[in-house]
Enzyme design. Structure first.
Site, PDB file in Angstrom:
ATOM      1  N   ASP A 221      19.690  -2.155  -9.704  1.00  0.00           N
ATOM      2  CA  ASP A 221      18.794  -0.598  -8.986  1.00  0.00           C
ATOM      3  C   ASP A 221      17.359  -0.717  -9.774  1.00  0.00           C
ATOM      4  OD1 ASP A 221      22.265   0.255  -8.734  1.00  0.00           O
ATOM      5  OD2 ASP A 221      22.110  -0.131 -10.359  1.00  0.00           O
TER       6      ASP A 221
ATOM      7  N   HIS B 104       4.480   2.643 -15.216  1.00  0.00           N
ATOM      8  CA  HIS B 104       4.042   2.745 -16.247  1.00  0.00           C
ATOM      9  C   HIS B 104       4.746   2.930 -17.636  1.00  0.00           C
ATOM     10  CE1 HIS B 104      -0.091   1.957 -15.863  1.00  0.00           C
ATOM     11  NE2 HIS B 104       0.384   1.669 -14.847  1.00  0.00           N
TER      12      HIS B 104
ATOM     13  N   ASP C  72      -7.455  -1.701 -15.141  1.00  0.00           N
ATOM     14  CA  ASP C  72      -6.562  -1.300 -14.393  1.00  0.00           C
ATOM     15  C   ASP C  72      -7.483  -2.652 -12.909  1.00  0.00           C
ATOM     16  OD1 ASP C  72      -5.430  -0.530 -11.422  1.00  0.00           O
ATOM     17  OD2 ASP C  72      -6.200   1.486 -11.836  1.00  0.00           O
TER      18      ASP C  72
ATOM     19  N   GLY D  83      -5.460   7.214  -6.480  1.00  0.00           N
ATOM     20  CA  GLY D  83      -5.686   6.963  -7.828  1.00  0.00           C
ATOM     21  C   GLY D  83      -6.503   6.078  -8.285  1.00  0.00           C
ATOM     22  N   HIS D  84      -6.474   5.423  -8.254  1.00  0.00           N
ATOM     23  CA  HIS D  84      -7.013   4.277  -8.630  1.00  0.00           C
ATOM     24  C   HIS D  84      -8.669   3.839  -7.775  1.00  0.00           C
ATOM     25  CE1 HIS D  84      -3.552   2.825  -9.727  1.00  0.00           C
ATOM     26  NE2 HIS D  84      -2.986   3.286  -9.108  1.00  0.00           N
TER      27      HIS D  84
ATOM     28  N   HIS E  98      -2.837  -5.341 -14.386  1.00  0.00           N
ATOM     29  CA  HIS E  98      -2.122  -4.592 -13.159  1.00  0.00           C
ATOM     30  C   HIS E  98      -3.017  -4.593 -11.378  1.00  0.00           C
ATOM     31  CE1 HIS E  98      -0.266  -0.584 -11.896  1.00  0.00           C
ATOM     32  NE2 HIS E  98       0.159  -0.205 -13.381  1.00  0.00           N
TER      33      HIS E  98
END
Lengths: 534, 534
Positions: B28, B56, B174, B346-347, B369
């Site tokens: 799952d 996150h 990131d 968004g990065h 990340h």
């Protein structure tokens, strides 16, 4: 795979296959459902193959085995060479495989056949022109209009123009890149880019590409020769295809250029180019094995540069990215088609599709070889060059397009879909076995064995509970004990009630065990009760 | 999920999860392996969450359940709102969740904490500045430097510059888009592109995007208002997230704008915008159901335009393409980010990563990340802005970076990898159950039940042979009969030889049955012999 019928006689163009997706558990290959031909074997006049890619010829061994041999199988020179090798492996070496040179005409029953040379990412790609009393149709196969192909033989535009001038009834055209504006880059642009990429490499160079892309492999070889590097071909299909092409004079390398894979370790890194399978991240491919320290002859290390002279086929993105990332983890360098123009698609873009339409001037158009999106975009390109939208058909597998003097339209759906190859067997995708595989692979399986007396149904041995694929069962022992109690209760209830039909006893066991398992695990594994009477 | 230790005390930053790939049969969710914390629960001073995305925060319920509650859990306003809702669903409503406003300082044991506002594809994204006696470190979380964010609150560049001026020991940044040159487009560029796209639509408009991208949903709503269309939110997470954001004042819509999904059918197509989950092609998502005639309230039809205001997350390409192609099959239109600038990542891209490095001037850099490729590219960006390559670390999960007054370096590998969630249980990926699932899902399973006398091993009931997941077994009856003969032979041999150990009898059965099955099927299904003594 396309079936063309005229006057009760049949011509088959291409017999391709697909590769299974991850959801097709345990399936080896995906074939077109050719059961329509099963009772029509005697009506088949010929099979014609446009080119040697698996999605155009891969199902041929299965077609021959299940349907029988047609009078003749035609293709271009390399196509015939590659298919002969494949049929030999399938012990079908007696198939009536025959080269039909481009421009020559052959008669097969009511069908006059002619192959027309086009360019693609494999040599000897041929469109099929089929002429009957009703008119002519052209199956393009996969093509691009490469004006500077590596073998110096561009598409036979003159012949396509003649076909258009003489009047073409139907065009079935490749839609693969109908979503790309402009024109595909020439294959010969790739060679200089490879040379430039290689020139910047200090260590070993590993190039991966499709093994059937002979002209690409040739360009890698040419660049290696210019940089005074030796070449090793790694991966079974890479070696096999190059040998076939080389024997046919389609590819060539200076003598002494090649070294054996087992010699790689004893050769200086800076003097070596390895050409390998695995451009799609295939788990068993040479490249993936090399990256995972799982290859007999080669292990990647920092200092190596791996050049992906290919792009991922849709669906393979994750496998390719995993391979690339594993190479980064090792510390080797990676160059992809995003970094340098080291790949060119074999399929024409929108301007080439329009050129094909304008050259051949078909009355009817049936876009083929693409998903619904690309079929629709191809249809829109046909509208844009002035073809009557009423004459452009958006079909799907199994929906026959019927044409006569009065017009064209879809007939009744005959068959669509696919067949699955599993080991030595072929069957339907909705086979119960595959549903069972999905069920067991999601939640596992419990097997319950109960032994009862044939006299009175009394329990005569302890029940057995076995499970497989049930995850993280820390309290397994306790659950099994509880299940045994439940099983004995169920059997005693059945004996008391005088239930003697084994299937009813098994149903009760199934329900009782399933209920407790769900209570404990919040999962519904397969429950398989076996009741033995002694 | 990152564990930060100082003086024996622990701070946890983020508790993300991953979604299973197709190979993780029946699994799952995929969690970080946080067993390192199991005996250290009392040492945890706080958990800090950078933002509300599943990768996150998604593992938080499992961390709280398995490890226990920390003294405090900090996050930004929306983060706290979304996580509270999630914890309530997991019956963990008593967790000590608390907003820490950007710029305010909090002390958690030896750690001084401060959240610094950055922009991302979800509101209230916060970097975490952690200061101990040794110095400061900054965990950026996911960020971009959007100069014109939808909420008018760009990243707090001034505070980042102060952090750099005061001296930053370590930056964990990131790396997601470390392979993209330039700068990410602003989120506010998407609104006008959506409006223009919508303006060209005559029928219904269905927009799909990430439900947590509140500013994107807001811009869709704003465009709908301008075009005098009503809006329906479809999909559980879409409705839930918008409600949370709306209650916190982060999103808003004019009263009377929304209609219920069940009202969609009775509304004119040209007056409607549907905002739906399913941008990643998720099989159970609202969009996929709508496309497959499997949604309670909405069925797609020709005339609809489906706008994908998102790009596929790597690995989801095939699912997204399948969804798009199904929409083409229906005859509806599709607009993706390839057709119009209706999506913005968004990065941050390379220039933003360099800006972060130059603002914060870290002594040490640990790119996080990203896959190995992007970690390396991020490291190279750090070199390019003048950070000593010896101070840039390329880590991996489970490899601790240890810093003291004398320097920094990797410590001993502690734990890496992941844990799998299967129903109510959590366990190791190499669990035997998953190997069994793979084995059975590839080739199926044969179960053999033999009943013998406890006196002399004689066969006292006909053996039973049951199989599941064995594909296309046309000659099943004949094979079962042959197998029964083999089983009886094997049992008689054992009885004659005086073999009475059940496990030896079972081994013999296993080998005999497996051999015949392989001969007949060229497959190696799982063979499970059960011998019952009566």
């Amino acid at each position: 795979m396309t079936v063309i019928e005229y006057d009760g006689r049949i011509l088959v163009v291409d017999t391709g296959l697909m590769f299974p997706t991850a959801e097709m558990l345990g399936i080896d290959l995906v074939l077109p459902d050719f059961s329509y031909l099963r009772d029509r074997a005697d009506d088949i006049e010929a099979i014609v193959l446009t080119h040697g890619h698996e999605d155009h010829v891969g199902a041929l061994p299965y077609v021959l085995r299940e349907i029988g041999q047609p009078p003749v199988i035609y293709g271009g020179l390399l196509t015939v060479g590659m298919v002969r090798s494949k049929l030999d492996e399938h012990k079908l070496g007696d198939a009536p495989l025959q080269e039909l040179p481009a421009g020559e005409k052959a008669q097969a029953g009511p069908f006059q056949l002619e192959l027309i040379h086009l360019s693609h990412s494999i040599p000897d790609m041929r469109a099929v022109l089929i002429t009957t009393e009703l008119g002519s149709m052209l199956m393009t196969g996969d093509y691009k209009f490469d004006q500077t192909p590596v073998d110096g033989r561009p598409a036979d535009i003159a012949r396509l123009a003649e076909v258009g001038r003489d009047g073409l009834l139907l065009l079935c055209g490749d839609s693969t890149n109908a979503d790309r504006p402009g024109i595909a880059p020439s294959e010969s642009r790739v060679g200089p880019a490879l040379l430039e990429t290689f020139s910047g490499c200090e260590g070993r160079i590993i190039v991966t590409s499709f093994a059937s892309n002979i002209h690409r492999v040739q360009q890698v070889i040419d660049a290696a020769v210019k940089l005074d590097r030796r070449v090793a071909l790694v991966g079974r299909s890479m070696r096999k295809n190059f040998n076939i092409a080389s024997n046919l004079g389609i590819a060539n390398a200076p003598s002494g250029l090649f070294i054996q894979p087992r010699e790689i370790g004893s050769f200086p890194d800076e003097k070596l180019v390895i050409i390998s399978t695995g451009s799609q991240g295939e788990p068993l491919s040479a490249l993936r094995r090399m990256a995972n320290n799982d290859h007999r002859d080669v292990e990647l290390h920092s200092g190596d540069t791996v050049v992906f002279s290919a792009t991922p086929v849709p669906g393979n993105e994750r496998a390719v990215n995993e391979t690339i990332d594993r190479i980064y983890e090792i510390g080797a360098k990676v160059v992809t088609a995003q970094d340098a123009p080291i790949h060119a698609s074999g399929h024409g873009s929108q301007e080439e599709i329009k050129l094909m339409l304008n050259l051949t001037k078909p009355k009817y158009v049936l876009p083929v070889h693409g998903d619904y999106k690309r079929l629709r975009l191809h249809a829109e390109l046909a509208h844009s060059v002035g073809i009557d939208p009423a004459n452009v058909f958006q079909g799907r597998n199994g929906l026959p397009l019927e044409i006569d003097e009065n017009g064209a339209g879809f007939g009744e759906d005959i068959h669509n879909g696919v067949m699955f190859v599993d080991g030595v067997n072929i069957g339907e995708p909705d086979d119960a076995a595959l549903r069972d595989r999905r069920e067991i692979s999601a939640d596992g399986i419990f097997i319950v064995v109960a032994t009862i007396s044939s006299d009175d149904g009394a329990v005569v041995a302890d029940p057995e509970v076995i499970f497989r694929g049930v995850a993280f069962l820390e309290e397994a022992g306790a659950l099994v004990e509880e299940l045994k109690d439940v099983i004995e209760d169920s059997l005693e209830d059945a004996a008391e009630a005088g239930t003697r039909e084994l299937h009813l006893i098994q149903e009760d066991l199934h329900d009782a065990v399933g209920k407790l398992v769900f209570q404990k695990l919040r999962r519904r594994p397969m429950i398989l009760p076996v009741v033995v009477e002694v």
